[in-house]
Design a protein around this motif. Structure first.
Motif, mmCIF file in Angstrom:
data_model
loop_
_atom_site.group_PDB
_atom_site.id
_atom_site.type_symbol
_atom_site.label_atom_id
_atom_site.label_comp_id
_atom_site.label_asym_id
_atom_site.label_seq_id
_atom_site.Cartn_x
_atom_site.Cartn_y
_atom_site.Cartn_z
ATOM 1 N N GLY A 64 -0.767 11.180 27.614
ATOM 2 C CA GLY A 64 0.071 12.339 27.903
ATOM 3 C C GLY A 64 -0.393 13.137 29.100
ATOM 4 N N SER A 65 -1.545 12.812 29.659
ATOM 5 C CA SER A 65 -2.036 13.499 30.859
ATOM 6 C C SER A 65 -1.239 13.052 32.077
ATOM 7 C CB SER A 65 -3.526 13.211 31.071
ATOM 8 O OG SER A 65 -4.301 13.666 29.981
ATOM 9 N N GLN A 66 -1.236 13.909 33.098
ATOM 10 C CA GLN A 66 -0.511 13.622 34.333
ATOM 11 C C GLN A 66 -1.481 13.691 35.511
ATOM 12 O OE1 GLN A 66 2.877 12.929 34.512
ATOM 13 N NE2 GLN A 66 3.041 13.078 32.270
ATOM 14 N N GLN A 110 2.878 10.142 41.558
ATOM 15 C CA GLN A 110 2.746 10.741 40.239
ATOM 16 C C GLN A 110 2.446 9.640 39.226
ATOM 17 O OE1 GLN A 110 2.998 13.979 39.398
ATOM 18 N NE2 GLN A 110 3.571 14.790 41.400
ATOM 19 N N VAL A 111 1.415 9.848 38.398
ATOM 20 C CA VAL A 111 1.017 8.858 37.402
ATOM 21 C C VAL A 111 1.003 9.518 36.025
ATOM 22 C CG1 VAL A 111 -0.790 7.280 36.624
ATOM 23 C CG2 VAL A 111 -0.384 7.601 39.080
ATOM 24 N N ALA A 112 1.698 8.926 35.073
ATOM 25 C CA ALA A 112 1.677 9.402 33.683
ATOM 26 C C ALA A 112 0.719 8.510 32.898
ATOM 27 C CB ALA A 112 3.071 9.352 33.077
ATOM 28 N N ARG A 163 -6.302 21.949 34.058
ATOM 29 C CA ARG A 163 -5.695 21.542 35.330
ATOM 30 C C ARG A 163 -6.753 21.692 36.417
ATOM 31 N NH1 ARG A 163 0.082 22.060 35.230
ATOM 32 N NH2 ARG A 163 0.059 22.602 37.438
ATOM 33 N N THR A 223 -1.565 13.561 39.876
ATOM 34 C CA THR A 223 -0.927 13.472 41.176
ATOM 35 C C THR A 223 -1.960 12.913 42.135
ATOM 36 O OG1 THR A 223 0.399 15.434 40.663
ATOM 37 C CG2 THR A 223 0.364 14.703 42.953
#
Length: 325
Positions: A120-122, A114-116, A176, A124
């Protein structure tokens, strides 16, 4: 976290001029008011100025300050040649900083991550994958060098978020979606929510296709083939331990399997790699899937003598050989 402003943009260039002006001229009240009005006109102006000022301070031209107070700046006077030289040095330094590579994120085989992101986007990141930012000043411009990733993009004032995978460019504002980079030129994009634009190369926006939730596209060179998922929430099914293929090249399937397994699987020839596969299975059943491939494709499984396996074309003139253990 606020996104950095490109120093070569119009705002960045104006900020650079103000940073040099602050150390190169007196600031009478009217000039200070102009500077303050420009700073207050847009939050990006203040961020851009802070960036430019930081570079000047790095060069030793300004004392460190914790707040921008235009009317209270010391009245420093420079000779014109020195100011010109400082401008050239500042521009060169900014160009160097802009060229610095952005952060890169990698995962080994069998492990996701998981990368932040700073906006503010995420993300995987799937096993055996590599993702990097275009530069430190463009954190919303990413490149998927290999593997697969699922993105949950944060809105940021309408600023686009892009992912380049091979020749394909994915462009969004907030959504997404999943991006899969195959073994060759093939790139697959699946949308779970929002709207995504995909083009077959960065400079071909006129040939882009627009996808909405539940849609998918396979980009293979200049070809963009749009399809549909059975359900929108199946986008990036690998996150639930599920791999699915619809008429995909065997080479792509094998490349994916190698990202989840510690036991290498190779393909004996390009022709074998072009065989088509339509299948869906759990990652936990990957070994069983490999063992069953000779039943559905004209291939046989042999050992490479080093603990790995090779899929080679079946020879119809020879009796079936024992499968590799």
């Amino acid at each position: 976290m606020n996104e950095a402003v490109d120093p070569d943009s119009p705002i960045g260039q104006t900020a650079r001029a103000w940073a040099l002006a602050v150390v190169g001229e007196d600031f009478p009240p009217e000039r200070s008011r102009q500077f303050g009005a420009w700073l207050d006109a847009d939050p990006q102006h203040r961020r851009a100025y802070e960036q430019a000022e930081a570079v000047v301070m790095m060069l030793g031209h300004l004392p460190t300050s914790t707040a921008i107070e235009p009317a209270r700046r010391p009245a420093a006077r420079w000779r014109a040649p020195a100011l010109v030289a400082a401008g050239g040095l500042l521009a060169a330094c900014l160009a160097l900083v802009v060229a610095l590579p952005g952060p890169a994120y990698e995962t080994p085989s069998g492990q996701s991550r998981q990368v932040a992101l700073g906006d503010g986007s995420q993300v995987t990141l799937a096993p055996g994958s590599r993702l990097r930012a275009a530069s430190r000043w463009r954190p919303r411009a990413l490149s998927l060098d290999r593997g697969e990733a699922f993105f949950v993009v944060a809105h940021q004032g309408g600023q686009p978020f892009t992912v380049q995978a091979g020749d394909a460019l994915v462009r969004v504002v907030g959504t997404r979606f999943n991006v899969h980079r195959g073994a060759g030129r093939t790139v697959r994009v699946e949308v779970e929510q929002g709207v995504v634009q995909v083009s077959d190369r960065p400079d071909a926006q006129d040939r882009a296709v627009t996808l909405r939730a539940g849609q998918t596209v396979v980009a293979d060179g200049p070809t963009l083939a749009v399809g549909a998922l059975d359900q929108a929430n199946l986008a990036g099914g690998w996150r639930q331990g599920r791999l699915a293929y619809d008429d995909a090249p065997l080479a792509e399937v094998v490349a994916d399997l190698n990202r989840y397994s510690q036991r290498p699987l190779a393909i004996g020839s390009p022709a074998t790699g072009r065989l088509k596969v339509t299948a869906a299975f759990d990652v936990a059943q990957a070994e069983r899937f490999v063992a069953e491939l000779p039943r559905v494709l004209p291939v046989r499984l042999t050992s490479d003598g080093r603990g790995g396996r090779i899929l080679v074309a079946a020879d119809p003139k020879r009796a079936p050989e024992p499968r590799a253990p």
